[in-house]
Design a protein around this motif. Structure first.
Motif, PDB file in Angstrom:
ATOM      1  N   TYR A 162      -8.162 -12.677   0.475  1.00  0.00           N
ATOM      2  CA  TYR A 162      -8.257 -11.768   1.614  1.00  0.00           C
ATOM      3  C   TYR A 162      -6.912 -11.084   1.788  1.00  0.00           C
ATOM      4  O   TYR A 162      -5.862 -11.621   1.414  1.00  0.00           O
ATOM      5  CB  TYR A 162      -8.666 -12.516   2.889  1.00  0.00           C
ATOM      6  N   ARG A 163      -6.958  -9.884   2.349  1.00  0.00           N
ATOM      7  CA  ARG A 163      -5.722  -9.126   2.571  1.00  0.00           C
ATOM      8  C   ARG A 163      -5.957  -8.076   3.644  1.00  0.00           C
ATOM      9  O   ARG A 163      -7.037  -7.513   3.743  1.00  0.00           O
ATOM     10  CB  ARG A 163      -5.279  -8.428   1.272  1.00  0.00           C
ATOM     11  N   ASN A 164      -4.915  -7.824   4.446  1.00  0.00           N
ATOM     12  CA  ASN A 164      -5.032  -6.766   5.461  1.00  0.00           C
ATOM     13  C   ASN A 164      -5.006  -5.392   4.795  1.00  0.00           C
ATOM     14  O   ASN A 164      -4.704  -5.265   3.605  1.00  0.00           O
ATOM     15  CB  ASN A 164      -3.929  -6.909   6.521  1.00  0.00           C
ATOM     16  N   GLY A 165      -5.277  -4.362   5.580  1.00  0.00           N
ATOM     17  CA  GLY A 165      -5.362  -3.010   5.030  1.00  0.00           C
ATOM     18  C   GLY A 165      -4.116  -2.177   5.196  1.00  0.00           C
ATOM     19  O   GLY A 165      -4.184  -0.944   5.114  1.00  0.00           O
ATOM     20  N   TYR A 166      -2.976  -2.829   5.386  1.00  0.00           N
ATOM     21  CA  TYR A 166      -1.720  -2.102   5.586  1.00  0.00           C
ATOM     22  C   TYR A 166      -0.801  -2.317   4.384  1.00  0.00           C
ATOM     23  O   TYR A 166      -0.348  -3.430   4.133  1.00  0.00           O
ATOM     24  CB  TYR A 166      -1.055  -2.557   6.886  1.00  0.00           C
ATOM     25  N   PHE A 167      -0.551  -1.227   3.655  1.00  0.00           N
ATOM     26  CA  PHE A 167       0.252  -1.316   2.429  1.00  0.00           C
ATOM     27  C   PHE A 167       0.704   0.090   2.044  1.00  0.00           C
ATOM     28  O   PHE A 167       0.194   1.089   2.570  1.00  0.00           O
ATOM     29  CB  PHE A 167      -0.568  -1.940   1.291  1.00  0.00           C
ATOM     30  N   THR A 168       1.631   0.152   1.109  1.00  0.00           N
ATOM     31  CA  THR A 168       2.089   1.440   0.596  1.00  0.00           C
ATOM     32  C   THR A 168       1.480   1.650  -0.788  1.00  0.00           C
ATOM     33  O   THR A 168       0.961   0.707  -1.405  1.00  0.00           O
ATOM     34  CB  THR A 168       3.622   1.487   0.477  1.00  0.00           C
ATOM     35  N   GLU A 169       1.583   2.857  -1.272  1.00  0.00           N
ATOM     36  CA  GLU A 169       1.060   3.157  -2.615  1.00  0.00           C
ATOM     37  C   GLU A 169       1.761   2.316  -3.671  1.00  0.00           C
ATOM     38  O   GLU A 169       1.144   1.906  -4.666  1.00  0.00           O
ATOM     39  CB  GLU A 169       1.242   4.649  -2.912  1.00  0.00           C
ATOM     40  N   ALA A 170       3.032   2.020  -3.430  1.00  0.00           N
ATOM     41  CA  ALA A 170       3.794   1.207  -4.384  1.00  0.00           C
ATOM     42  C   ALA A 170       3.266  -0.228  -4.465  1.00  0.00           C
ATOM     43  O   ALA A 170       3.441  -0.914  -5.477  1.00  0.00           O
ATOM     44  CB  ALA A 170       5.270   1.193  -3.991  1.00  0.00           C
TER      45      ALA A 170
END
Length: 251
Positions: free
Chosen positions: A137-145
């Protein structure tokens, strides 16, 4: 029109005129086949987006299984003579598939929403279904990198199904971009369903769902944010339906 697969042209897209049970059977076949497959549901808002977004239209229409999420699609089907008798909402399908996963030993991956929301959804499902295997599982906040590492972890998770809780068209674009790398047979966009399961957002009462008023319930909850989508958007959708009906008559 492909009656064999119960897949019909409607407006600028297609819809599989199947029940919840038939949809689940199709998903199980997809998992057995093991080829990464993107699933979508369509509603008035998405059809409106697709009318001006050719790339989104191409992505959605390439999906082998498209369910009618909104009562608006059922209404349009009646106007256009498409034999669609019921809708299969994304939220309901998501929760039914989690239950199926627990019963049949499929592994699932939960992706999206805020950290506290996705963590709560994971905990709720584990309490409801002790046999359920959540592969990741993982949240939906991230960068393209961050994306290559995120995709790598998903591909190595061994998940059979992944549920992506982004809004449209972000989820359709993201899944399409990485589908072949994910190594997950069934990947479904579920929008705000994590928020509903976690209790962050209230869902309309059953009687409103049955009468196609779920959109109105969401509108009265957040009129400032939803008026454009539902008031203007629904008017656009009605106009679009009659446009396609006129075109069909000419043809």
């Amino acid at each position: 029109m492909q009656e064999k697969n119960k897949r019909y042209k409607i407006l600028n897209t297609y819809v599989n005129a199947v029940s919840m049970e038939e949809t689940i059977q199709m998903v199980e076949k997809i998992i057995e086949k093991g080829v990464p497959t993107q699933h979508v549901v369509v509603n008035a808002s998405k059809v409106n987006l697709m009318e001006k977004d050719a790339e989104l239209r191409k992505i959605v229409n390439s999906c082998p299984l498209i369910n009618a999420d909104g009562a608006s699609i059922v209404w349009a089907a009646k106007k256009l003579g498409v034999p669609l008798n019921e809708r299969v909402t994304g939220c309901d399908l998501f929760q039914e598939l989690v239950k199926v996963a627990a019963d049949k030993g499929y592994k699932i991956y939960l992706f999206g929403a805020k950290e506290e929301v996705v963590t709560k959804v994971k905990r709720i499902f584990e309490e409801q279904y002790p046999t359920l295997c959540i592969a990741g599982y993982r949240n939906g906040y991230f960068t393209e990198a961050d994306e290559p590492e995120i995709v790598k972890a998903m591909a190595e998770s061994g998940a059979d199904m992944m549920f992506v809780a982004f809004s449209s068209p972000k989820k359709e674009y993201w899944v399409n971009r990485y589908l072949d790398q994910l190594n997950i047979p069934f990947v479904m966009g579920v929008g705000g369903s994590f928020d509903i399961v976690a209790g962050v957002t209230d869902r309309a009462p059953i009687w409103m769902q049955k009468h196609g008023l779920e959109w109105f319930y969401r509108f009265i909850q957040e009129p400032g944010r939803m008026w454009k989508r539902y008031i203007i958007g629904n008017a656009k959708f009605v106009a679009l339906t009659y446009k396609y009906k006129r075109k069909a008559k000419k043809n």
